[in-house]
Scaffold this motif. Structure first.
Motif, PDB file in Angstrom:
ATOM      1  N   GLY A   1       6.087   2.298   6.472  1.00 17.69           N
ATOM      2  CA  GLY A   1       7.304   1.564   6.142  1.00 17.69           C
ATOM      3  C   GLY A   1       8.441   2.490   5.780  1.00 17.69           C
ATOM      4  O   GLY A   1       9.585   2.251   6.128  1.00 17.69           O
ATOM      5  N   SER A   2       8.133   3.556   5.068  1.00 17.48           N
ATOM      6  CA  SER A   2       9.162   4.518   4.687  1.00 17.48           C
ATOM      7  C   SER A   2       8.506   5.832   4.279  1.00 17.48           C
ATOM      8  O   SER A   2       7.314   5.884   3.993  1.00 17.48           O
ATOM      9  CB  SER A   2      10.017   3.976   3.535  1.00 17.48           C
ATOM     10  N   VAL A   3       9.314   6.884   4.269  1.00 20.17           N
ATOM     11  CA  VAL A   3       8.877   8.205   3.830  1.00 20.17           C
ATOM     12  C   VAL A   3       9.861   8.650   2.755  1.00 20.17           C
ATOM     13  O   VAL A   3      11.068   8.644   2.973  1.00 20.17           O
ATOM     14  CB  VAL A   3       8.871   9.227   4.990  1.00 20.17           C
ATOM     15  N   ILE A   4       9.332   9.010   1.622  1.00 22.20           N
ATOM     16  CA  ILE A   4      10.162   9.497   0.518  1.00 22.20           C
ATOM     17  C   ILE A   4       9.698  10.904   0.195  1.00 22.20           C
ATOM     18  O   ILE A   4       8.504  11.147   0.008  1.00 22.20           O
ATOM     19  CB  ILE A   4      10.033   8.590  -0.718  1.00 22.20           C
ATOM     20  N   ILE A   5      10.646  11.829   0.141  1.00 23.72           N
ATOM     21  CA  ILE A   5      10.320  13.220  -0.148  1.00 23.72           C
ATOM     22  C   ILE A   5      10.938  13.602  -1.481  1.00 23.72           C
ATOM     23  O   ILE A   5      12.141  13.461  -1.685  1.00 23.72           O
ATOM     24  CB  ILE A   5      10.843  14.154   0.967  1.00 23.72           C
ATOM     25  N   GLU A   6      10.110  14.089  -2.388  1.00 27.24           N
ATOM     26  CA  GLU A   6      10.588  14.594  -3.667  1.00 27.24           C
ATOM     27  C   GLU A   6      10.741  16.097  -3.505  1.00 27.24           C
ATOM     28  O   GLU A   6       9.841  16.781  -3.067  1.00 27.24           O
ATOM     29  CB  GLU A   6       9.583  14.274  -4.774  1.00 27.24           C
ATOM     30  N   SER A   7      11.907  16.575  -3.816  1.00 30.12           N
ATOM     31  CA  SER A   7      12.160  18.005  -3.705  1.00 30.12           C
ATOM     32  C   SER A   7      12.890  18.479  -4.956  1.00 30.12           C
ATOM     33  O   SER A   7      13.761  17.787  -5.481  1.00 30.12           O
ATOM     34  CB  SER A   7      13.007  18.291  -2.466  1.00 30.12           C
TER      35      SER A   7
ATOM     36  N   ILE B   1       1.817  11.089   8.133  1.00 30.84           N
ATOM     37  CA  ILE B   1       2.939  10.292   8.637  1.00 30.84           C
ATOM     38  C   ILE B   1       2.668   9.848  10.076  1.00 30.84           C
ATOM     39  O   ILE B   1       2.875   8.679  10.423  1.00 30.84           O
ATOM     40  CB  ILE B   1       4.254  11.096   8.545  1.00 30.84           C
ATOM     41  N   ASP B   2       2.190  10.761  10.916  1.00 25.91           N
ATOM     42  CA  ASP B   2       1.868  10.415  12.311  1.00 25.91           C
ATOM     43  C   ASP B   2       0.804   9.320  12.377  1.00 25.91           C
ATOM     44  O   ASP B   2       0.942   8.355  13.128  1.00 25.91           O
ATOM     45  CB  ASP B   2       1.383  11.641  13.084  1.00 25.91           C
ATOM     46  N   ARG B   3      -0.260   9.465  11.569  1.00 27.00           N
ATOM     47  CA  ARG B   3      -1.357   8.488  11.586  1.00 27.00           C
ATOM     48  C   ARG B   3      -0.869   7.111  11.143  1.00 27.00           C
ATOM     49  O   ARG B   3      -1.149   6.102  11.804  1.00 27.00           O
ATOM     50  CB  ARG B   3      -2.501   8.954  10.675  1.00 27.00           C
TER      51      ARG B   3
ATOM     52  N   THR C   1       0.843  -1.185   0.000  1.00 26.63           N
ATOM     53  CA  THR C   1       0.000   0.000   0.000  1.00 26.63           C
ATOM     54  C   THR C   1       0.882   1.240   0.000  1.00 26.63           C
ATOM     55  O   THR C   1       1.799   1.363   0.805  1.00 26.63           O
ATOM     56  CB  THR C   1      -0.919   0.028   1.242  1.00 26.63           C
ATOM     57  N   VAL C   2       0.605   2.151  -0.910  1.00 30.38           N
ATOM     58  CA  VAL C   2       1.348   3.400  -1.054  1.00 30.38           C
ATOM     59  C   VAL C   2       0.380   4.549  -0.830  1.00 30.38           C
ATOM     60  O   VAL C   2      -0.741   4.531  -1.340  1.00 30.38           O
ATOM     61  CB  VAL C   2       1.969   3.510  -2.461  1.00 30.38           C
ATOM     62  N   VAL C   3       0.802   5.559  -0.065  1.00 29.52           N
ATOM     63  CA  VAL C   3       0.012   6.763   0.121  1.00 29.52           C
ATOM     64  C   VAL C   3       0.841   7.930  -0.401  1.00 29.52           C
ATOM     65  O   VAL C   3       1.925   8.205   0.111  1.00 29.52           O
ATOM     66  CB  VAL C   3      -0.354   7.010   1.603  1.00 29.52           C
ATOM     67  N   LEU C   4       0.347   8.584  -1.450  1.00 24.97           N
ATOM     68  CA  LEU C   4       1.004   9.772  -1.976  1.00 24.97           C
ATOM     69  C   LEU C   4       0.324  10.992  -1.394  1.00 24.97           C
ATOM     70  O   LEU C   4      -0.909  11.078  -1.366  1.00 24.97           O
ATOM     71  CB  LEU C   4       0.901   9.818  -3.503  1.00 24.97           C
ATOM     72  N   VAL C   5       1.131  11.935  -0.924  1.00 25.17           N
ATOM     73  CA  VAL C   5       0.610  13.181  -0.376  1.00 25.17           C
ATOM     74  C   VAL C   5       1.011  14.297  -1.331  1.00 25.17           C
ATOM     75  O   VAL C   5       2.195  14.588  -1.488  1.00 25.17           O
ATOM     76  CB  VAL C   5       1.182  13.470   1.029  1.00 25.17           C
ATOM     77  N   GLY C   6       0.039  14.892  -1.976  1.00 27.81           N
ATOM     78  CA  GLY C   6       0.305  16.031  -2.848  1.00 27.81           C
ATOM     79  C   GLY C   6       0.527  17.261  -1.984  1.00 27.81           C
ATOM     80  O   GLY C   6      -0.272  17.563  -1.108  1.00 27.81           O
ATOM     81  N   ALA C   7       1.622  17.944  -2.212  1.00 27.79           N
ATOM     82  CA  ALA C   7       1.954  19.092  -1.368  1.00 27.79           C
ATOM     83  C   ALA C   7       2.434  20.260  -2.213  1.00 27.79           C
ATOM     84  O   ALA C   7       2.953  20.072  -3.315  1.00 27.79           O
ATOM     85  CB  ALA C   7       3.033  18.707  -0.363  1.00 27.79           C
ATOM     86  N   MET C   8       2.261  21.439  -1.669  1.00 29.53           N
ATOM     87  CA  MET C   8       2.732  22.652  -2.307  1.00 29.53           C
ATOM     88  C   MET C   8       3.799  23.267  -1.404  1.00 29.53           C
ATOM     89  O   MET C   8       3.584  23.420  -0.200  1.00 29.53           O
ATOM     90  CB  MET C   8       1.562  23.627  -2.484  1.00 29.53           C
TER      91      MET C   8
END
Length: 96
Positions: A62-68, A52-54, A31-38
């Motif tokens: 399992g992991s957090v990946i940040i695209e910057s 992330i907290d939830r 299961t993957v959860v993508l968070v759209g952010a500005m």
């Protein structure tokens, strides 16, 4: 192989966040959860933090990946050097 998409909620209420996309990755069935952010948006930062907290509380993280974007980050750094008064407005969420 077809991905199953579903909306996720931001809390225990039934409010749905359109910036969240949850799906099963077809190769691994993870299961993957993508968070759209500005960038620089407090609401986006809060949504990412709460998600992330939830997931952590539910033992589903399992992991957090940040695209910057390095170009945007470097342009912001140059802009705040030229116009120091902008530094307080353009504080990067990546530096916290």
């Amino acid at each position: 192989s077809k991905m199953t998409k579903r909306r996720t909620t931001t809390s225990s209420t039934s409010i749905k966040a359109s910036q969240l996309l949850e799906f099963q990755e077809p190769t691994t069935n993870v299961t993957v959860v993508l968070v759209g952010a500005m960038h620089y948006n407090p609401t986006s930062i809060q949504l990412a933090s709460r998600t992330i907290d939830r997931l952590g509380r539910e033992n589903k993280l399992g992991s957090v990946i940040i695209e910057s974007c390095d170009v945007r980050y470097n342009d912001t750094q140059d802009l705040t050097q030229e116009f120091p008064f902008l530094k307080k407005l353009l504080v990067s969420e990546m530096s916290t």
